[in-house]
Design a protein around this motif. Structure first.
Motif, PDB file in Angstrom:
ATOM      1  N   UNK A  93       5.996   3.038   1.358  1.00 18.64           N
ATOM      2  CA  UNK A  93       5.446   1.495   0.604  1.00 18.64           C
ATOM      3  C   UNK A  93       5.216   0.826   2.030  1.00 18.64           C
ATOM      4  N   UNK A  94       3.994   0.579   2.240  1.00 14.35           N
ATOM      5  CA  UNK A  94       3.609  -0.268   3.623  1.00 14.35           C
ATOM      6  C   UNK A  94       3.463  -1.635   3.115  1.00 14.35           C
TER       7      UNK A  94
ATOM      8  N   UNK B  44       0.784  -1.191  -0.036  1.00 14.10           N
ATOM      9  CA  UNK B  44       0.021  -0.041  -0.066  1.00 14.10           C
ATOM     10  C   UNK B  44       1.078   1.213   0.079  1.00 14.10           C
ATOM     11  N   UNK B  45       0.857   1.958  -0.814  1.00 15.09           N
ATOM     12  CA  UNK B  45       1.631   3.343  -1.276  1.00 15.09           C
ATOM     13  C   UNK B  45       0.740   4.342  -0.815  1.00 15.09           C
ATOM     14  N   UNK B  46       1.169   5.063   0.392  1.00 14.52           N
ATOM     15  CA  UNK B  46       0.509   6.307   0.899  1.00 14.52           C
ATOM     16  C   UNK B  46       0.998   7.701  -0.175  1.00 14.52           C
TER      17      UNK B  46
ATOM     18  N   UNK C  82      -0.142 -10.478  -7.252  1.00 12.25           N
ATOM     19  CA  UNK C  82       0.416  -9.412  -6.156  1.00 12.25           C
ATOM     20  C   UNK C  82      -0.243  -8.224  -6.355  1.00 12.25           C
ATOM     21  N   UNK C  83      -0.868  -7.691  -4.947  1.00 12.96           N
ATOM     22  CA  UNK C  83      -1.753  -6.641  -5.279  1.00 12.96           C
ATOM     23  C   UNK C  83      -1.029  -5.552  -4.688  1.00 12.96           C
ATOM     24  N   UNK C  84      -0.898  -4.384  -5.364  1.00 13.07           N
ATOM     25  CA  UNK C  84      -0.344  -3.166  -4.984  1.00 13.07           C
ATOM     26  C   UNK C  84      -1.548  -1.988  -5.037  1.00 13.07           C
ATOM     27  N   UNK C  85      -1.785  -1.229  -4.061  1.00 13.93           N
ATOM     28  CA  UNK C  85      -2.761  -0.022  -4.062  1.00 13.93           C
ATOM     29  C   UNK C  85      -2.002   1.254  -3.682  1.00 13.93           C
TER      30      UNK C  85
END
Length: 137
Positions: free
Chosen positions: A50-51, A43-45, A71-74
């Motif tokens: 990058x979390x 998860x990218x704020x 792989x899921x990236x949000x």
């Protein structure tokens, strides 16, 4: 290790001017969607941090019928202030996303990078053409 064939990019569908940090997203997934953890692997704020969400070894919960091999990236954002889909990525998010994708392509060569809407046309997200922008990595 499971076989990874896709890297799927999502947005949080959070309007400009509102925040949905990593812990808030995790809380939403666990308490409202009843997932065992946040559905994304990363998860990218808006500040570009990058979390790490679910470990890559674990199946995510981010794209129906594709979780087992992806792989899921949000990224935080994806809507303008009126709630209309829009690419709201900050420069920090763009830089972090590019670096993360390059790293994942080294770990998982031959994977396709796509947006959620490429697999589910009913979704407008991630509000930019991820396959076009990152397909040549």
């Amino acid at each position: 290790m499971r076989k990874i064939t896709l890297i799927i990019i999502h947005c949080s569908a959070t309007p400009e001017g509102r925040n949905l940090d990593f812990e808030a997203c995790r809380h939403e997934h666990v308490h409202h969607r009843r997932f065992k953890d946040i559905g994304y692997h990363f998860y990218i704020t808006r500040d570009g941090d990058i979390h790490r969400g679910r470990p890559i070894e674990q199946i995510g919960a981010h794209c129906k019928n594709h979780n087992a091999h992806s792989i899921g990236i949000c990224y935080e954002g994806g809507l303008d202030a009126d709630g209309v889909p829009m690419d709201t990525r900050t420069m920090e998010q763009k830089g972090s996303l590019l670096a993360l994708l390059r790293e994942l392509r080294v770990l998982f060569p031959g994977t396709l990078i796509v947006g959620h809407h490429d697999l589910n046309p009913l979704k407008a997200r991630p509000c930019f053409d991820a396959a076009k922008e990152y397909g040549s990595l």
